[in-house]
Design a protein around this motif. Structure first.
Motif, PDB file in Angstrom:
ATOM      1  N   MET A  32     -30.486 -18.572  53.307  1.00 62.74           N
ATOM      2  CA  MET A  32     -31.512 -19.543  52.974  1.00 62.74           C
ATOM      3  C   MET A  32     -31.124 -20.244  51.698  1.00 62.74           C
ATOM      4  SD  MET A  32     -34.859 -17.649  51.348  1.00 62.74           S
ATOM      5  CE  MET A  32     -35.540 -19.129  50.665  1.00 62.74           C
ATOM      6  N   SER A  33     -31.613 -21.407  51.494  1.00 63.75           N
ATOM      7  CA  SER A  33     -31.338 -22.125  50.252  1.00 63.75           C
ATOM      8  C   SER A  33     -32.510 -21.934  49.306  1.00 63.75           C
ATOM      9  CB  SER A  33     -31.139 -23.613  50.549  1.00 63.75           C
ATOM     10  OG  SER A  33     -32.323 -24.139  51.106  1.00 63.75           O
ATOM     11  N   GLY A  34     -32.237 -22.074  48.015  1.00 64.05           N
ATOM     12  CA  GLY A  34     -33.295 -21.951  47.024  1.00 64.05           C
ATOM     13  C   GLY A  34     -33.452 -20.537  46.533  1.00 64.05           C
ATOM     14  N   ARG A  35     -34.077 -20.439  45.379  1.00 69.04           N
ATOM     15  CA  ARG A  35     -34.256 -19.139  44.750  1.00 69.04           C
ATOM     16  C   ARG A  35     -35.523 -18.472  45.255  1.00 69.04           C
ATOM     17  NH1 ARG A  35     -35.214 -18.826  38.380  1.00 69.04           N
ATOM     18  NH2 ARG A  35     -37.308 -19.455  39.009  1.00 69.04           N
ATOM     19  N   VAL A  36     -35.410 -17.219  45.614  1.00 73.61           N
ATOM     20  CA  VAL A  36     -36.555 -16.405  46.005  1.00 73.61           C
ATOM     21  C   VAL A  36     -36.995 -15.605  44.784  1.00 73.61           C
ATOM     22  CG1 VAL A  36     -37.327 -14.456  47.427  1.00 73.61           C
ATOM     23  CG2 VAL A  36     -35.841 -16.226  48.418  1.00 73.61           C
ATOM     24  N   SER A  37     -38.277 -15.618  44.499  1.00 73.07           N
ATOM     25  CA  SER A  37     -38.838 -14.736  43.483  1.00 73.07           C
ATOM     26  C   SER A  37     -39.362 -13.504  44.203  1.00 73.07           C
ATOM     27  CB  SER A  37     -39.974 -15.435  42.726  1.00 73.07           C
ATOM     28  OG  SER A  37     -39.455 -16.433  41.871  1.00 73.07           O
ATOM     29  N   LEU A  38     -38.657 -12.395  44.019  1.00 68.57           N
ATOM     30  CA  LEU A  38     -38.969 -11.173  44.759  1.00 68.57           C
ATOM     31  C   LEU A  38     -39.707 -10.203  43.866  1.00 68.57           C
ATOM     32  CD1 LEU A  38     -38.661  -9.490  47.348  1.00 68.57           C
ATOM     33  CD2 LEU A  38     -36.493  -8.629  46.405  1.00 68.57           C
ATOM     34  N   CYS A  39     -40.920  -9.835  44.270  1.00 68.30           N
ATOM     35  CA  CYS A  39     -41.715  -8.854  43.556  1.00 68.30           C
ATOM     36  C   CYS A  39     -41.319  -7.463  44.039  1.00 68.30           C
ATOM     37  CB  CYS A  39     -43.198  -9.100  43.814  1.00 68.30           C
ATOM     38  SG  CYS A  39     -44.270  -7.978  42.908  1.00 68.30           S
ATOM     39  N   VAL A  40     -40.949  -6.598  43.093  1.00 67.06           N
ATOM     40  CA  VAL A  40     -40.539  -5.241  43.420  1.00 67.06           C
ATOM     41  C   VAL A  40     -41.522  -4.257  42.792  1.00 67.06           C
ATOM     42  CG1 VAL A  40     -38.742  -3.489  43.170  1.00 67.06           C
ATOM     43  CG2 VAL A  40     -38.103  -5.881  43.588  1.00 67.06           C
ATOM     44  N   TYR A  41     -42.115  -3.423  43.631  1.00 63.97           N
ATOM     45  CA  TYR A  41     -42.971  -2.331  43.177  1.00 63.97           C
ATOM     46  C   TYR A  41     -42.165  -1.032  43.245  1.00 63.97           C
ATOM     47  CZ  TYR A  41     -46.612  -5.716  44.485  1.00 63.97           C
ATOM     48  OH  TYR A  41     -47.387  -6.840  44.621  1.00 63.97           O
ATOM     49  N   LYS A 101     -51.562  -7.635  38.685  1.00 62.92           N
ATOM     50  CA  LYS A 101     -51.198  -7.749  40.091  1.00 62.92           C
ATOM     51  C   LYS A 101     -51.350  -9.176  40.601  1.00 62.92           C
ATOM     52  CE  LYS A 101     -53.912  -4.330  41.170  1.00 62.92           C
ATOM     53  NZ  LYS A 101     -54.621  -3.343  42.002  1.00 62.92           N
ATOM     54  N   LEU A 102     -52.373  -9.872  40.131  1.00 65.98           N
ATOM     55  CA  LEU A 102     -52.558 -11.258  40.541  1.00 65.98           C
ATOM     56  C   LEU A 102     -51.431 -12.138  40.029  1.00 65.98           C
ATOM     57  CD1 LEU A 102     -54.252 -13.432  41.912  1.00 65.98           C
ATOM     58  CD2 LEU A 102     -55.593 -13.616  39.800  1.00 65.98           C
ATOM     59  N   MET A 103     -51.048 -11.980  38.757  1.00 62.93           N
ATOM     60  CA  MET A 103     -49.969 -12.801  38.203  1.00 62.93           C
ATOM     61  C   MET A 103     -48.649 -12.521  38.917  1.00 62.93           C
ATOM     62  SD  MET A 103     -48.575 -13.206  34.272  1.00 62.93           S
ATOM     63  CE  MET A 103     -49.941 -14.244  33.742  1.00 62.93           C
ATOM     64  N   MET A 104     -48.390 -11.250  39.194  1.00 62.12           N
ATOM     65  CA  MET A 104     -47.166 -10.922  39.930  1.00 62.12           C
ATOM     66  C   MET A 104     -47.167 -11.592  41.301  1.00 62.12           C
ATOM     67  SD  MET A 104     -46.910  -6.904  38.797  1.00 62.12           S
ATOM     68  CE  MET A 104     -45.589  -6.422  39.915  1.00 62.12           C
ATOM     69  N   ALA A 105     -48.285 -11.551  41.988  1.00 64.08           N
ATOM     70  CA  ALA A 105     -48.365 -12.172  43.312  1.00 64.08           C
ATOM     71  C   ALA A 105     -48.186 -13.681  43.234  1.00 64.08           C
ATOM     72  CB  ALA A 105     -49.705 -11.831  43.972  1.00 64.08           C
ATOM     73  N   GLN A 106     -48.816 -14.296  42.252  1.00 60.73           N
ATOM     74  CA  GLN A 106     -48.743 -15.753  42.122  1.00 60.73           C
ATOM     75  C   GLN A 106     -47.323 -16.236  41.831  1.00 60.73           C
ATOM     76  OE1 GLN A 106     -51.799 -16.088  39.102  1.00 60.73           O
ATOM     77  NE2 GLN A 106     -53.264 -16.942  40.568  1.00 60.73           N
ATOM     78  N   HIS A 107     -46.516 -15.401  41.208  1.00 58.71           N
ATOM     79  CA  HIS A 107     -45.150 -15.783  40.842  1.00 58.71           C
ATOM     80  C   HIS A 107     -44.110 -15.305  41.854  1.00 58.71           C
ATOM     81  CE1 HIS A 107     -45.762 -17.593  36.852  1.00 58.71           C
ATOM     82  NE2 HIS A 107     -46.788 -16.768  36.763  1.00 58.71           N
ATOM     83  N   SER A 108     -44.553 -14.763  42.989  1.00 59.85           N
ATOM     84  CA  SER A 108     -43.621 -14.169  43.944  1.00 59.85           C
ATOM     85  C   SER A 108     -43.640 -14.874  45.288  1.00 59.85           C
ATOM     86  CB  SER A 108     -43.968 -12.690  44.152  1.00 59.85           C
ATOM     87  OG  SER A 108     -43.868 -11.989  42.933  1.00 59.85           O
ATOM     88  N   ASP A 109     -42.479 -14.840  45.952  1.00 61.26           N
ATOM     89  CA  ASP A 109     -42.328 -15.377  47.304  1.00 61.26           C
ATOM     90  C   ASP A 109     -42.327 -14.274  48.355  1.00 61.26           C
ATOM     91  OD1 ASP A 109     -41.893 -18.111  46.376  1.00 61.26           O
ATOM     92  OD2 ASP A 109     -39.923 -17.408  45.703  1.00 61.26           O
ATOM     93  N   ALA A 110     -42.158 -13.026  47.919  1.00 62.17           N
ATOM     94  CA  ALA A 110     -42.107 -11.882  48.826  1.00 62.17           C
ATOM     95  C   ALA A 110     -42.300 -10.624  47.992  1.00 62.17           C
ATOM     96  CB  ALA A 110     -40.769 -11.840  49.560  1.00 62.17           C
ATOM     97  N   PHE A 111     -42.605  -9.518  48.677  1.00 57.62           N
ATOM     98  CA  PHE A 111     -42.910  -8.255  48.012  1.00 57.62           C
ATOM     99  C   PHE A 111     -42.160  -7.119  48.697  1.00 57.62           C
ATOM    100  CE2 PHE A 111     -46.586 -11.042  48.260  1.00 57.62           C
ATOM    101  CZ  PHE A 111     -46.970 -11.180  46.934  1.00 57.62           C
ATOM    102  N   ILE A 112     -41.586  -6.213  47.890  1.00 60.78           N
ATOM    103  CA  ILE A 112     -41.022  -4.995  48.466  1.00 60.78           C
ATOM    104  C   ILE A 112     -41.402  -3.803  47.601  1.00 60.78           C
ATOM    105  CG2 ILE A 112     -39.080  -6.217  49.541  1.00 60.78           C
ATOM    106  CD1 ILE A 112     -37.260  -4.885  47.396  1.00 60.78           C
TER     107      ILE A 112
END
Length: 195
Positions: free
Chosen positions: A1-10, A94-105
């Motif tokens: 894929m093109s572009g940067r993914v912001s990945l949230c890691v828990y 948790k809200l800020m992390m979600a707002q700044h993320s494109d996906a979560f793992i």
């Protein structure tokens, strides 16, 4: 894929009892940097949280951390990040992390990791976002949880479709490849107003 993914890691603020957990955290951080992505996480320096952040930074990834003031000392806030936001509550975190993320793992962790994973998975099912949600099952750590999730489907509390929203892999690159394929499909606007 093109572009940067912001990945949230828990993941855990502890390292756990198996060196494979730290190795997986480092592998995820390194893979994020190698792909030109950004890491979003809980802002801590201890445990797996610190390992994933340090590896991402070493691989050239920008890293955004979000940590509540009350946990800044307990989780030893990481002061070497690209951005560190200190907030007042866990909800804000948790809200800020979600707002700044494109996906979560989620990687191995304790009750905080479980809560975060199930929350974003629930938000996905409720339509608050349509971003991918994944689980890295390192060395069988989540086998019992995955068995239990199959039981929730069999007992009629969770549908097959709901259960299938969680991408599960045992290797970091396989999970991130899956996230990379699914992230462009998450085109609907997020709506966190109802949480």
């Amino acid at each position: 894929m093109s572009g940067r993914v912001s990945l949230c890691v828990y993941c855990g603020s502890r390292a756990g009892d198996n060196a494979a957990y730290e190795a997986a955290a480092r592998a995820v951080g390194t893979a994020i940097g190698r792909r030109g992505w950004r890491l979003v996480y809980g802002g801590g320096r201890a445990g797996l949280m610190g390992r994933v952040a340090d590896a991402a930074l070493a691989a050239g990834a920008p890293v955004l951390g979000v940590i509540p003031r009350s946990l800044m000392e307990r989780e030893v806030g990481h002061r070497g990040l690209t951005e560190l936001h200190v907030v007042e509550t866990m909800h804000e975190r948790k809200l800020m992390m979600a707002q700044h993320s494109d996906a979560f793992i989620a990687l191995p962790g304790g009750i905080g990791t479980f809560e975060e994973l199930f929350e974003v998975w629930t938000w996905r099912q409720l339509g608050y976002h349509d971003k991918p949600v994944g689980l890295l099952n390192v060395d069988g750590y989540y086998d019992s949880l995955l068995d239990f999730m199959r039981q929730t489907v069999a007992r009629g509390f969770v549908s097959d479709a709901q259960n299938a929203l969680l991408q599960v892999h045992t290797q970091a690159d396989d999970l991130l490849d899956s996230i990379a394929r699914l992230t462009p499909l998450a085109a609907a606007p997020d709506d966190y107003r109802r949480i």
